[in-house]
Design a protein around this motif. Structure first.
Motif, PDB file in Angstrom:
ATOM      1  N   UNK A 127      53.631  28.992  20.924  1.00 59.57           N
ATOM      2  CA  UNK A 127      54.139  29.198  22.283  1.00 59.57           C
ATOM      3  C   UNK A 127      54.836  27.941  22.810  1.00 59.57           C
ATOM      4  N   UNK A 128      54.379  26.783  22.392  1.00 60.04           N
ATOM      5  CA  UNK A 128      55.106  25.553  22.750  1.00 60.04           C
ATOM      6  C   UNK A 128      56.494  25.573  22.124  1.00 60.04           C
ATOM      7  N   UNK A 154      45.788  26.619  28.977  1.00 60.58           N
ATOM      8  CA  UNK A 154      47.141  26.123  28.735  1.00 60.58           C
ATOM      9  C   UNK A 154      47.986  27.171  28.021  1.00 60.58           C
ATOM     10  N   UNK A 155      47.359  27.934  27.142  1.00 60.94           N
ATOM     11  CA  UNK A 155      48.078  29.018  26.466  1.00 60.94           C
ATOM     12  C   UNK A 155      48.594  30.023  27.493  1.00 60.94           C
ATOM     13  N   UNK A 156      47.770  30.316  28.495  1.00 63.66           N
ATOM     14  CA  UNK A 156      48.219  31.212  29.562  1.00 63.66           C
ATOM     15  C   UNK A 156      49.375  30.617  30.345  1.00 63.66           C
ATOM     16  N   UNK A 157      49.307  29.303  30.615  1.00 60.70           N
ATOM     17  CA  UNK A 157      50.381  28.645  31.354  1.00 60.70           C
ATOM     18  C   UNK A 157      51.686  28.663  30.562  1.00 60.70           C
ATOM     19  N   UNK A 172      59.890  22.747  29.647  1.00 62.79           N
ATOM     20  CA  UNK A 172      59.187  21.764  28.820  1.00 62.79           C
ATOM     21  C   UNK A 172      57.901  21.252  29.462  1.00 62.79           C
ATOM     22  N   UNK A 173      57.667  21.587  30.727  1.00 59.19           N
ATOM     23  CA  UNK A 173      56.497  21.023  31.413  1.00 59.19           C
ATOM     24  C   UNK A 173      55.208  21.406  30.708  1.00 59.19           C
ATOM     25  N   UNK A 174      55.018  22.691  30.415  1.00 56.25           N
ATOM     26  CA  UNK A 174      53.750  23.109  29.809  1.00 56.25           C
ATOM     27  C   UNK A 174      53.602  22.626  28.369  1.00 56.25           C
ATOM     28  N   UNK A 206      37.465  21.085  26.335  1.00 50.35           N
ATOM     29  CA  UNK A 206      38.846  20.958  25.867  1.00 50.35           C
ATOM     30  C   UNK A 206      39.365  22.306  25.371  1.00 50.35           C
ATOM     31  N   UNK A 207      38.543  23.028  24.636  1.00 51.84           N
ATOM     32  CA  UNK A 207      38.960  24.353  24.173  1.00 51.84           C
ATOM     33  C   UNK A 207      39.271  25.277  25.339  1.00 51.84           C
ATOM     34  N   UNK A 208      38.415  25.257  26.353  1.00 50.01           N
ATOM     35  CA  UNK A 208      38.660  26.078  27.540  1.00 50.01           C
ATOM     36  C   UNK A 208      39.972  25.690  28.208  1.00 50.01           C
TER      37      UNK A 208
END
Length: 332
Positions: free
Chosen positions: A185-186, A317-320, A269-271, A310-312
């Motif tokens: 996703x990145x 972050x995946x949602x973002x 690029x922010x996320x 961190x995992x949470x």
């Protein structure tokens, strides 16, 4: 520098004072350590003069040429009257000293507090200075300092953490499942941004690296300066919910664009940059764990709770990464 358990074991008070005097100063023997983890930083008393701030670079992190580029960039900004605290040219004629295997620099002592980014005028002023800073940064690229490599960095740091056993065994399945999705996703967000101009950046432009005193503003600590997209020096100043961050970003851009155009597609690029920062921060702590300062100041890092948190955070972050990019109010 003799072999030792840790590179800073050889940085004794006598070595420190000898280094300062080798640069042409007369130290009065007063040394006060300041908060710094990556490097070692001290307030050093000088005979018949104001104290100075001495920074001893972590051995092997940067090459001499990379540090010299940092200094050159700082002095270039200072010459353009952009408010940075740049390394002082010492009495021996250089801004980068070397003694007993340590590279070091000295700085004038300055005070201040972090900017209040809830004030729209503060954000506008910050944007103005960053626009001017990036105009200087765009004049030429860094030749020796690294550029942001988001995908390569995510892969490299995740591999380092797993290969060296930092991820608890019971969390490895969740980690191994999440990280590939996160990286993909990145990559998609980077593709959405399209071709982006890169400039020489401050690189770590958060509120803690900006000092405000009365009407005076100072950017400090260009230790992480590198080549990258302009948005890297903007997004770290945003906080709060989506609406608050949109308002802050709009105000920053209004100031920024009084001096320099901003490519709106950099919002994508922010996320990825946030994800990169989360991962590299964890890997940085892991790589520095043999430094006695790190277990002392970051005791929570070696506990399972850190990795589950961190995992949470990375799942969020995946949602973002899947959500639309930040809005610029009144524009699209």
């Amino acid at each position: 520098m003799a072999d030792s358990a840790h590179p800073y074991d050889d940085l004794t008070p006598d070595t420190l004072l000898d280094a300062i005097e080798s640069a042409g100063y007369i130290a009065n023997g007063r040394i006060f350590p300041l908060n710094s983890y990556e490097n070692r930083v001290y307030q050093v008393g000088i005979e018949d003069d104001s104290p100075l701030i001495a920074k001893f670079y972590r051995p092997t992190r940067w090459t001499r040429k990379q540090i010299e580029e940092e200094h050159t960039f700082s002095h270039e900004l200072e010459a353009a009257e952009i408010p940075v605290i740049s390394p002082t040219v010492m009495p021996n004629g250089t801004s980068l000293g070397e003694h007993a295997g340590f590279l070091f620099a000295v700085f004038a002592q300055r005070g201040g507090q972090a900017p209040d980014t809830s004030e729209t005028d503060m954000l506008w002023r910050l944007g103005q200075w960053l626009g001017q800073m990036h105009n200087i940064g765009a004049r030429q690229p860094f030749r020796h300092r690294p550029a942001f490599d988001l995908i390569g960095g995510l892969v490299r740091e995740s591999d380092y953490l797993t290969r060296n056993g930092w991820i608890p065994d019971d969390l490895r399945p969740a980690w191994d499942s999440l990280i590939p999705d996160l990286i993909e996703h990145c990559r998609q967000r980077i593709d959405d941004a399209g071709p982006i101009e890169t400039v020489r950046l401050h690189g770590d432009c958060h509120g803690g690296n900006i000092l405000v005193r009365e009407e005076r503003m100072l950017f400090v600590d260009l230790d992480d300066c590198r080549q990258g997209p302009a948005i890297q020096d903007l997004w770290l100043l945003l906080n709060g919910d989506d609406t608050e961050r949109s308002q802050q970003f709009t105000e920053l851009l209004e100031g920024y664009e009084t001096f320099r155009d901003f490519n709106r597609r950099e919002r994508y690029l922010i996320e990825p940059l946030r994800c990169f920062r989360q991962m590299t921060h964890a890997a940085w702590l892991a790589r520095r764990w043999d430094d006695p300062a790190f277990p002392r100041f970051f005791p929570w890092f070696a506990r399972q709770r850190f990795w589950s948190d961190l995992l949470l955070s990375l799942r969020e972050q995946l949602g973002a990464l899947q959500a639309p990019p930040i809005n610029v109010i009144g524009q699209f």
